[in-house]
Design a protein around this motif. Sequence first.
Motif, short mmCIF file in Angstrom:
data_model
loop_
_atom_site.label_atom_id
_atom_site.label_comp_id
_atom_site.label_asym_id
_atom_site.label_seq_id
_atom_site.Cartn_x
_atom_site.Cartn_y
_atom_site.Cartn_z
N ALA A 287 17.73 133.84 -25.52
CA ALA A 287 17.24 133.32 -26.65
C ALA A 287 15.60 133.00 -26.82
CB ALA A 287 17.95 131.67 -26.91
N ASN A 288 15.02 132.63 -27.75
CA ASN A 288 13.68 132.03 -27.77
C ASN A 288 13.23 130.90 -26.99
OD1 ASN A 288 14.80 130.68 -29.87
ND2 ASN A 288 12.87 130.69 -31.14
N PHE A 289 14.01 130.53 -26.10
CA PHE A 289 13.94 129.42 -25.46
C PHE A 289 14.73 129.21 -24.10
CE2 PHE A 289 18.14 128.68 -27.80
CZ PHE A 289 18.93 128.23 -26.89
N PHE A 290 14.43 128.27 -23.16
CA PHE A 290 15.18 128.45 -21.96
C PHE A 290 15.38 126.82 -21.71
CE2 PHE A 290 10.55 128.13 -20.84
CZ PHE A 290 10.54 127.17 -19.86
N LEU A 291 16.58 126.76 -20.63
CA LEU A 291 16.85 125.65 -20.18
C LEU A 291 16.21 125.34 -18.83
CD1 LEU A 291 18.82 123.14 -21.19
CD2 LEU A 291 20.50 124.12 -19.83
N ALA A 292 15.89 124.46 -18.28
CA ALA A 292 15.43 124.26 -17.08
C ALA A 292 15.70 122.81 -16.53
CB ALA A 292 13.66 124.33 -16.84
N LYS A 293 16.21 122.82 -15.24
CA LYS A 293 16.53 121.54 -14.50
C LYS A 293 15.45 121.05 -13.76
CE LYS A 293 19.97 119.27 -11.73
NZ LYS A 293 21.10 119.41 -10.92
N VAL A 294 14.95 119.78 -14.09
CA VAL A 294 13.84 119.13 -13.54
C VAL A 294 14.08 118.00 -12.64
CG1 VAL A 294 12.46 120.13 -15.30
CG2 VAL A 294 13.35 117.99 -15.78
N THR A 295 13.03 117.25 -11.91
CA THR A 295 13.27 116.25 -11.20
C THR A 295 13.60 114.91 -11.96
OG1 THR A 295 10.93 115.83 -11.48
CG2 THR A 295 11.93 117.10 -9.35
N ASP A 296 13.28 114.76 -12.99
CA ASP A 296 13.49 113.53 -14.01
C ASP A 296 13.05 113.93 -15.56
OD1 ASP A 296 13.38 111.10 -15.31
OD2 ASP A 296 12.90 109.83 -13.40
N ALA A 297 14.27 114.33 -16.09
CA ALA A 297 13.86 114.96 -17.40
C ALA A 297 13.38 113.77 -18.49
CB ALA A 297 15.42 115.19 -18.07
N GLN A 298 13.82 112.72 -18.37
CA GLN A 298 13.47 111.34 -19.19
C GLN A 298 12.00 111.27 -19.21
OE1 GLN A 298 15.14 110.26 -21.81
NE2 GLN A 298 13.13 109.61 -22.46
N GLY A 329 6.54 129.18 -27.41
CA GLY A 329 5.61 129.08 -28.34
C GLY A 329 4.69 130.28 -28.33
N THR A 330 3.35 129.90 -29.00
CA THR A 330 2.48 131.16 -28.69
C THR A 330 1.68 130.84 -27.34
OG1 THR A 330 0.50 129.34 -29.32
CG2 THR A 330 1.58 130.75 -30.87
N ARG A 331 0.82 131.75 -26.84
CA ARG A 331 0.42 131.83 -25.45
C ARG A 331 -0.28 130.55 -25.18
NH1 ARG A 331 0.37 135.69 -21.61
NH2 ARG A 331 -1.10 135.62 -20.02
N ASP A 332 -0.95 130.21 -26.15
CA ASP A 332 -2.01 128.93 -25.89
C ASP A 332 -1.24 127.70 -25.86
OD1 ASP A 332 -4.29 130.39 -26.08
OD2 ASP A 332 -4.59 130.02 -28.18
N GLU A 333 -0.09 127.59 -26.84
CA GLU A 333 0.96 126.57 -26.69
C GLU A 333 1.57 126.36 -25.35
OE1 GLU A 333 2.31 126.10 -31.33
OE2 GLU A 333 3.09 127.44 -30.04
N ASN A 334 2.14 127.56 -24.83
CA ASN A 334 2.63 127.69 -23.72
C ASN A 334 1.92 127.17 -22.33
OD1 ASN A 334 4.81 128.49 -24.90
ND2 ASN A 334 4.25 130.73 -24.67
N ASN A 335 0.59 127.86 -22.48
CA ASN A 335 -0.26 127.48 -21.37
C ASN A 335 -0.76 126.15 -21.12
OD1 ASN A 335 -0.81 130.03 -20.50
ND2 ASN A 335 -2.48 130.57 -21.73
N GLU A 336 -0.60 125.29 -22.52
CA GLU A 336 -0.89 123.93 -22.69
C GLU A 336 0.12 123.30 -22.04
OE1 GLU A 336 -2.10 120.45 -26.01
OE2 GLU A 336 -2.12 122.43 -26.51
N LEU A 337 1.68 123.44 -22.27
CA LEU A 337 2.58 122.86 -21.60
C LEU A 337 2.33 123.15 -20.09
CD1 LEU A 337 5.63 121.80 -21.70
CD2 LEU A 337 6.24 123.97 -21.90
#
Length: 344
Positions: A287-298, A329-337
């Motif tokens: 899809a145009n998104f992905f799911l990631a498991k992280v250390t503490d989502a909240q 998102g855009t490359r800039d948006e993704n880089n900011e994240l």
Amino acid sequence: MKSLQELTRPNIWSLAPYSSARNEYSGHAAHVFLDANENPYNNPYNRYPDPLQEEVKEKLSKIKGVPAECIFLGNGSDEAIDLVYRCFCEPQKDNVVAICPTYGMYEVCADINNVEYRNVMLDENYQVCADKLLAACDSNTKAIWICSPNNPTGNSINREEIIKVIEAFDGLVIVDEAYIDFSREVTISRLLGKYTNLIVLQTLSKAWGSAAIRLGMAFASKEIISIYNKVKYPYNVNLLTQQQALNRLSNTYDVEQWVKMLLQERSRMLSAFAELKICEKVYPTDANFFLAKVTDAQKIYDYLVEKGIIVRNRTRISLCQNCLRITIGTRDENNELLGALRSI
């Protein structure tokens, strides 16, 4: 498959649909319109839109390879979802079955229409066994929901298992392909001629970059589409949406380029996200998104909100504990994240 009459609610089967002014003269040339109590000024917005969106359907038919009479257009895919319940499911009697986790509107519409909703959990790879879906059904099961690529997991559901369900189930199977343009899979709508119990949902909201105009599609047999058209509101898709859809559908090159760029960014983001200290796992996606498991989502979600970056916290969804869903998102948006997360 049960006959369409058996699947349809008796009151809907016998329903005499509202006949709009624009339906009654269909097929005849006209230039003086004194039939619909419209204001004669402020053309074209003074006139009711085409109730069956025929020009848009003809354009879609060529692009999607589906006959125009087998296309329903609605106010987003949510209208096509809700109509499954309104057309086919008797409240407090019938039920539907769906994979879990999946898109939440299937269950919301079931609750609104007072129809029992049965979950079948996906496995650890977010896949489902056809036999488990079928085992959850009984004589009052009218529909099975399969979202592929699935939301929020991002993966495509095994096509062989979907076919098994379609062939073994005597009710309707709805395959929601909102994200199919980002997938390696070929649309299952190519099998509509073979399976009369198949309904395929698509949308202009994702790859086509037109979420704001709210145009969803349902592809099915012309008999199922005729039931949809009996129940929908007469002018469910407004003129502005139809006009913008025609403009968008006339320029497929832009869409192809958008998808190409998003797929490139998706590949980069999956690799970069997996290297973050806060990331425990990145799940495969079509899809145009992905799911990631992280250390503490909240905690991470709240941190990003403070930074003005909004992702989706899916930790309260079944099988998604401590998971974030992140749109490409855009490359800039993704880089900011990525920059924000590297600073944690």
